[in-house]
Motif scaffolding. Structure first.
Motif, PDB file in Angstrom:
ATOM      1  N   HIS A  25      -1.339  -7.531  -5.614  1.00  0.00           N
ATOM      2  CA  HIS A  25      -1.053  -8.830  -5.009  1.00  0.00           C
ATOM      3  C   HIS A  25      -1.482  -8.772  -3.555  1.00  0.00           C
ATOM      4  O   HIS A  25      -1.808  -7.719  -3.003  1.00  0.00           O
ATOM      5  CB  HIS A  25       0.439  -9.171  -5.134  1.00  0.00           C
ATOM      6  N   GLY A  26      -1.499  -9.942  -2.895  1.00  0.00           N
ATOM      7  CA  GLY A  26      -1.934  -9.982  -1.505  1.00  0.00           C
ATOM      8  C   GLY A  26      -3.379  -9.547  -1.357  1.00  0.00           C
ATOM      9  O   GLY A  26      -4.271 -10.065  -2.036  1.00  0.00           O
ATOM     10  N   ARG A  27      -3.623  -8.591  -0.506  1.00  0.00           N
ATOM     11  CA  ARG A  27      -4.979  -8.104  -0.273  1.00  0.00           C
ATOM     12  C   ARG A  27      -5.603  -7.576  -1.555  1.00  0.00           C
ATOM     13  O   ARG A  27      -6.811  -7.693  -1.777  1.00  0.00           O
ATOM     14  CB  ARG A  27      -4.942  -6.989   0.784  1.00  0.00           C
ATOM     15  N   GLU A  28      -4.771  -6.991  -2.418  1.00  0.00           N
ATOM     16  CA  GLU A  28      -5.240  -6.466  -3.705  1.00  0.00           C
ATOM     17  C   GLU A  28      -4.994  -7.462  -4.833  1.00  0.00           C
ATOM     18  O   GLU A  28      -4.983  -7.070  -6.002  1.00  0.00           O
ATOM     19  CB  GLU A  28      -4.542  -5.141  -4.030  1.00  0.00           C
ATOM     20  N   GLY A  29      -4.808  -8.720  -4.483  1.00  0.00           N
ATOM     21  CA  GLY A  29      -4.440  -9.716  -5.479  1.00  0.00           C
ATOM     22  C   GLY A  29      -5.500 -10.740  -5.812  1.00  0.00           C
ATOM     23  O   GLY A  29      -5.174 -11.876  -6.157  1.00  0.00           O
TER      24      GLY A  29
END
Length: 327
Positions: free
Chosen positions: A229-233
């Protein structure tokens, strides 16, 4: 036994993707029984309403407009209130688009540059001025603050006529944008067309499979699975790619067989036609190449390929012609 319902707020449920997402959730009775849905009528400019509803929601699925920054800010403000009041971490699933990856090929060449949703560093290097990028960065920043878990879905060329109860009762738009626009343009000019030579690549995904990616992400997140999630999302929705010439070629063949085109051979759009049909934009000449590695890694299993996209062109032509006959 008391079943705790998860409150889900879907924006754009009358649209092509948003309606398909809602239809996908409602079609699965086991899934639908866990969520609470109530129709809300409004617009993306009703900021106070958006913030208020988001503050009472466990999940917000944003499908209405990838570029409406003010509504996105209002939703995040509401989700922050939810976090501060309940002590929980709500979920935002935001719809962006693979247009953020586009180059300026003008249809003259294919690109070797391929983006991977599993490569966070590669995505992070995308310039802020690209399409959809300002809203995407706003979403990622909110996740970084810790009050919300964010997931960004980037649909590619979504194709196929949507079906189901929401279409049957006239609630949702059953058509995508790209292929129907090309059909209407080709009917008007009596010849299929493309930007430049049509050598540029675009990815594709069927509407039902795009909708299922939202379900997979929501279910995984709510069940506590450790997905990015977020940057890896970032999650691409693609299951194949095509050149724009392939679409023009198939469209030309279909229209010529139906005696709706003067030739089966497509031709480049002129500058005047780009202005007339596409407001001067040559976006259909860009290269957009990506691979949905992260999406597949969390259990998304699309199976329709580029040949299915090409086969969807004839039904789109028939649908548009039927609508013309009714007017």
């Amino acid at each position: 036994m008391h079943v705790k319902l998860t409150k889900v707020f879907i924006l754009g449920a009358t649209g092509y993707i948003g309606g398909a997402v809602l239809g996908r959730l409602l079609a699965d009775k086991q899934v639908a029984s866990k969520y609470q849905f109530t129709p809300v009528i409004g617009s993306l400019d009703d900021l106070e309403m958006l913030q208020r509803i988001a503050s009472k929601s466990d999940v917000v699925i944003e499908c209405a407009d990838a570029d409406h920054i003010r509504s996105n800010q209002a939703l995040l403000a509401g989700l922050k209130q939810r976090h501060e009041k309940k002590g929980t971490t709500p979920i935002l699933i935001h719809t962006s688009g693979t247009g953020v990856l586009a180059d300026n090929a003008g249809g003259m060449y294919g690109s070797d540059t391929i983006y991977y949703d599993s490569d966070s560093d590669q995505i992070e290097r995308l310039e802020p001025g690209r399409p959809h990028r300002n809203v995407d960065l706003n979403v990622v920043a909110a996740d970084r603050e810790g009050y919300v878990k964010t997931y960004i879905i980037l649909p590619s060329t979504v194709y196929g006529l949507a079906s189901g109860p929401l279409v049957d009762v006239g609630v949702m738009n059953p058509q995508s944008q790209q292929i129907p626009v090309l059909v209407r343009t080709s009917l008007d000019r009596q010849q299929a067309g493309m930007v430049g030579r049509g050598y540029n690549y675009h990815p594709n995904v069927h509407i039902d499979e795009a909708a299922d990616l939202y379900r997979v992400i929501m279910e995984a997140s709510l069940s506590g699975q450790d997905i990015g999630h977020g940057r890896e999302g970032y999650y691409f929705a693609e299951n194949g790619e095509h050149t724009m010439y392939e679409i023009a070629e198939r469209m030309g063949e279909e229209l010529y067989c139906m005696r709706l085109a003067k030739t089966a051979t497509p031709s480049p759009f002129t500058k005047e036609e780009l202005q007339r049909y596409f407001q001067g934009s040559d976006n259909l000449g860009t290269n957009v190449r990506c691979r949905a590695e992260r999406s597949r890694a969390i259990g998304w299993k699309p199976w329709r390929r580029t040949r299915d996209m090409l086969d969807s062109i004839k039904p789109e032509i028939d649908y548009i012609l039927a609508g013309r006959k009714l007017t």
